[in-house]
Design an enzyme around this catalytic site. Sequence first.
Site, PDB file in Angstrom:
ATOM      1  N   LYS A 268      13.208   0.327 -23.707  1.00 43.02           N
ATOM      2  CA  LYS A 268      11.744   0.275 -23.561  1.00 43.02           C
ATOM      3  C   LYS A 268      11.098   1.174 -24.610  1.00 43.02           C
ATOM      4  O   LYS A 268      11.353   2.376 -24.658  1.00 43.02           O
ATOM      5  CB  LYS A 268      11.341   0.728 -22.148  1.00 43.02           C
ATOM      6  CG  LYS A 268       9.825   0.893 -21.959  1.00 43.02           C
ATOM      7  CD  LYS A 268       9.464   1.278 -20.515  1.00 43.02           C
ATOM      8  CE  LYS A 268       7.981   1.611 -20.381  1.00 43.02           C
ATOM      9  NZ  LYS A 268       7.607   2.045 -19.011  1.00 43.02           N
ATOM     10  N   ASP A 273       1.898   5.299 -23.099  1.00 45.95           N
ATOM     11  CA  ASP A 273       1.526   4.537 -21.911  1.00 45.95           C
ATOM     12  C   ASP A 273       0.333   5.201 -21.233  1.00 45.95           C
ATOM     13  O   ASP A 273       0.479   6.122 -20.431  1.00 45.95           O
ATOM     14  CB  ASP A 273       2.719   4.465 -20.942  1.00 45.95           C
ATOM     15  CG  ASP A 273       2.379   3.678 -19.684  1.00 45.95           C
ATOM     16  OD1 ASP A 273       1.313   3.018 -19.661  1.00 45.95           O
ATOM     17  OD2 ASP A 273       3.187   3.704 -18.730  1.00 45.95           O
ATOM     18  N   LYS A 280      -4.103   5.768 -16.153  1.00 42.27           N
ATOM     19  CA  LYS A 280      -3.426   6.867 -15.460  1.00 42.27           C
ATOM     20  C   LYS A 280      -4.374   8.057 -15.297  1.00 42.27           C
ATOM     21  O   LYS A 280      -5.353   8.181 -16.028  1.00 42.27           O
ATOM     22  CB  LYS A 280      -2.213   7.325 -16.275  1.00 42.27           C
ATOM     23  CG  LYS A 280      -1.022   6.381 -16.226  1.00 42.27           C
ATOM     24  CD  LYS A 280       0.150   6.934 -17.002  1.00 42.27           C
ATOM     25  CE  LYS A 280       1.333   5.979 -16.996  1.00 42.27           C
ATOM     26  NZ  LYS A 280       1.924   5.775 -15.668  1.00 42.27           N
ATOM     27  N   ASP A 291       7.407   7.576 -23.236  1.00 41.03           N
ATOM     28  CA  ASP A 291       7.696   6.284 -22.621  1.00 41.03           C
ATOM     29  C   ASP A 291       8.517   5.376 -23.554  1.00 41.03           C
ATOM     30  O   ASP A 291       8.778   4.227 -23.223  1.00 41.03           O
ATOM     31  CB  ASP A 291       6.395   5.605 -22.187  1.00 41.03           C
ATOM     32  CG  ASP A 291       6.569   4.766 -20.923  1.00 41.03           C
ATOM     33  OD1 ASP A 291       7.578   4.953 -20.218  1.00 41.03           O
ATOM     34  OD2 ASP A 291       5.690   3.918 -20.659  1.00 41.03           O
ATOM     35  N   ASP A 350      -0.493  -0.923 -15.484  1.00 39.14           N
ATOM     36  CA  ASP A 350       0.390   0.218 -15.719  1.00 39.14           C
ATOM     37  C   ASP A 350       1.858  -0.133 -15.456  1.00 39.14           C
ATOM     38  O   ASP A 350       2.751   0.636 -15.793  1.00 39.14           O
ATOM     39  CB  ASP A 350      -0.043   1.390 -14.828  1.00 39.14           C
ATOM     40  CG  ASP A 350       0.497   2.722 -15.304  1.00 39.14           C
ATOM     41  OD1 ASP A 350       1.062   2.770 -16.421  1.00 39.14           O
ATOM     42  OD2 ASP A 350       0.351   3.717 -14.558  1.00 39.14           O
ATOM     43  N   GLU A 352       3.787  -1.946 -17.113  1.00 37.31           N
ATOM     44  CA  GLU A 352       3.908  -2.667 -18.373  1.00 37.31           C
ATOM     45  C   GLU A 352       5.343  -2.736 -18.898  1.00 37.31           C
ATOM     46  O   GLU A 352       5.691  -3.646 -19.639  1.00 37.31           O
ATOM     47  CB  GLU A 352       3.001  -2.025 -19.432  1.00 37.31           C
ATOM     48  CG  GLU A 352       3.599  -0.823 -20.182  1.00 37.31           C
ATOM     49  CD  GLU A 352       3.917   0.380 -19.306  1.00 37.31           C
ATOM     50  OE1 GLU A 352       3.373   0.449 -18.190  1.00 37.31           O
ATOM     51  OE2 GLU A 352       4.720   1.223 -19.726  1.00 37.31           O
ATOM     52  N   ARG A 354       8.189  -3.408 -17.494  1.00 34.83           N
ATOM     53  CA  ARG A 354       8.922  -4.613 -17.079  1.00 34.83           C
ATOM     54  C   ARG A 354       8.442  -5.836 -17.839  1.00 34.83           C
ATOM     55  O   ARG A 354       9.195  -6.784 -18.041  1.00 34.83           O
ATOM     56  CB  ARG A 354       8.796  -4.788 -15.559  1.00 34.83           C
ATOM     57  CG  ARG A 354       7.382  -4.902 -15.073  1.00 34.83           C
ATOM     58  CD  ARG A 354       7.235  -4.626 -13.574  1.00 34.83           C
ATOM     59  NE  ARG A 354       7.150  -3.204 -13.267  1.00 34.83           N
ATOM     60  CZ  ARG A 354       7.034  -2.701 -12.042  1.00 34.83           C
ATOM     61  NH1 ARG A 354       7.020  -3.503 -10.993  1.00 34.83           N
ATOM     62  NH2 ARG A 354       6.964  -1.397 -11.840  1.00 34.83           N
TER      63      ARG A 354
HETATM   64  N1  BES Z   1       6.110   4.730 -17.776  1.00 35.64           N
HETATM   65  C1  BES Z   1       5.721   4.618 -16.426  1.00 35.64           C
HETATM   66  C2  BES Z   1       6.735   5.235 -15.468  1.00 35.64           C
HETATM   67  C3  BES Z   1       6.742   6.726 -15.414  1.00 35.64           C
HETATM   68  C4  BES Z   1       5.724   7.413 -14.779  1.00 35.64           C
HETATM   69  C5  BES Z   1       7.784   7.424 -15.955  1.00 35.64           C
HETATM   70  C6  BES Z   1       5.749   8.779 -14.711  1.00 35.64           C
HETATM   71  C7  BES Z   1       7.814   8.804 -15.873  1.00 35.64           C
HETATM   72  C8  BES Z   1       6.793   9.489 -15.264  1.00 35.64           C
HETATM   73  C9  BES Z   1       5.548   3.157 -16.037  1.00 35.64           C
HETATM   74  O1  BES Z   1       5.067   2.322 -17.022  1.00 35.64           O
HETATM   75  C10 BES Z   1       4.569   3.118 -14.926  1.00 35.64           C
HETATM   76  O2  BES Z   1       3.445   3.446 -15.150  1.00 35.64           O
HETATM   77  N2  BES Z   1       5.011   2.726 -13.743  1.00 35.64           N
HETATM   78  C11 BES Z   1       4.183   2.692 -12.602  1.00 35.64           C
HETATM   79  C12 BES Z   1       4.469   1.420 -11.852  1.00 35.64           C
HETATM   80  C13 BES Z   1       3.494   1.136 -10.750  1.00 35.64           C
HETATM   81  C14 BES Z   1       2.137   0.802 -11.349  1.00 35.64           C
HETATM   82  C15 BES Z   1       4.010  -0.005  -9.943  1.00 35.64           C
HETATM   83  C16 BES Z   1       4.505   3.920 -11.747  1.00 35.64           C
HETATM   84  O3  BES Z   1       5.673   4.292 -11.637  1.00 35.64           O
HETATM   85  O4  BES Z   1       3.573   4.522 -11.250  1.00 35.64           O
HETATM   86 ZN    ZN Z   2       5.433   2.939 -18.945  1.00 31.33          ZN
HETATM   87 MN    MN Z   3       2.948   2.342 -17.093  1.00 29.02          MN
END
Ligand code: BES
Ligand code: ZN
Ligand code: MN
Length: 498
Positions: A268, A273, A280, A291, A350, A352, A354
């Site tokens: 990835k 992000d 966020k 990210d 967010d 994204e 996947r």
């Molecule tokens: N890159 C983030 C995941 C992440 C968040 C990694 C904080 C490390 C620290 C990912 O793209 C994301 O934002 N995931 C969301 C998914 C949710 C919207 C279903 C998450 O984990 O909050």
């Molecule tokens: Zn992300």
């Molecule tokens: Mn995200």
Amino acid sequence: MEFKSIIDPKAHHATACAVLGVYENGDLGAAARHVEAKVGGLLSRLHSSGDFAAKLGDTLLVTQARGAAAARLLLVGLGPREGFGRKPYRKALQAAAQALVKTGASDAVVYLALEEAGDLDLKYRARAVAETFGAQLYRIPDLKSAARPKPPALALVCVAAEDSRGAKTAADGLRFGEAISSGVAFARDLANLPPNVCTPTYLGAQAQRLAKEWPSIKTKVLDLPAIKALKMGAFLAVTQGSEQPPRLIVCEYRGGRKSAAPICLIGKGITFDSGGISLKDPPSMDEMKFDMCGAAAVLGALRSVAELELPVNLVAIVPTCENMPSGRAIKPSDIVTSMSGQTVEILNTDAEGRLILCDAITYSRRFKPAAVIDVATLTGACIIALGNHFSGLMSNHEPLAGELEAAGVRSDDRAWRLPVGEEYADQLKSNFADFANIGGREGGASTAASFLWKFAKDLHWAHLDVAGTAWLGGAQKGSTGRPVPMLVDFLLRRAHGA
Ligand code: BES
Ligand code: ZN
Ligand code: MN
């Protein structure tokens, strides 16, 4: 820093620093026993006087010990002899490396690989020296304007072995450890750079540099029109809100038989992000420059493999872009068509990772891969589940999952199995498209993985969620380079069957 193996079981070498092990009951390690005679029982006295308890990870620097061949002795506590194995061995090495770089020694001989440590062979024991010392010497490529502090003087680390056969084995181990540690450093550098430097374009250029440095690597960097031509609708959806152009990086390394199916590593590569329209919260949003740690790890592992000229076929695939809000950005409720033809309702912009990964998985099919492993900082939920200690490991293929788990143990870069499949995929139901890109808070790491699982049907596939392990926050903020050690160990086994 240079690593070498030497034959010197009795610590005769006139080095700037001899690194010697002592067990916590006062037993001296293999080489320390010989030094002890030369220094008139000094080591035992230091233990019995209470000045050096030799608890695991304790260190004591002894300078100007009369009679010793070395200018300095660095005593390292090995803890109890009973159960001295992989973990304590690595911990002792870490402590030794940390203490050693603080001394003025420009070279050192490490005698710790002479110790018996559970079922670890000499090759592994030497490899671990190069891994831990390499990691200890890593410095963040910071952009501070003040003059840099002087780098540590340490330029040569020798590992002592019993005899010439041992020295040859140790040299092999050191070569492995050095390759792992340079792959880790490469990944850490990429991830630590700020996102205004480390853009998708920059990542593409770095992948091209790898190909220049290692002729065994062939790199292709696809731009926006090429990605459009591939109909990667999910990947394109994520990048559409950003001013930075996306890249699809494809690096092929052919070290194995021509006919052998390759292993595909997918990383990835979200270089920042923000969350997009589902923006966020500000606290720690800066950490979302990390990210792209999955991308960095995949390129780092590729570098290690090329350095070792491993007899495997490997393809590294990195979809890379930013996730930004803008008038052109995707909106919650947008529906996009992925490269596989499956449609996705984007309920949260967010989620994204996947979206870019699913198209990369579909793309990987053209290589008829033996296995596909994606590496991603995918979910905050994985951090809640496992903290910063284990990466999440999901797979549709038991043997592959087992191999990765074992590689994680050997390389001290561990993963913990989490569930994936139909039950969690059911949470992704949508009234408007084939499925949605989120599935509620419950089991968030597994629903994310199960989204990918839908695109990996009939592949031998594994997913590493490294959200908790790829970087550290707080005072030690920075990339760890995980899971490069696990990936390289896995590939070493595949290549050599050992
Ligand atoms: N890159 C983030 C995941 C992440 C968040 C990694 C904080 C490390 C620290 C990912 O793209 C994301 O934002 N995931 C969301 C998914 C949710 C919207 C279903 C998450 O984990 O909050
Ligand atoms: Zn992300
Ligand atoms: Mn995200």
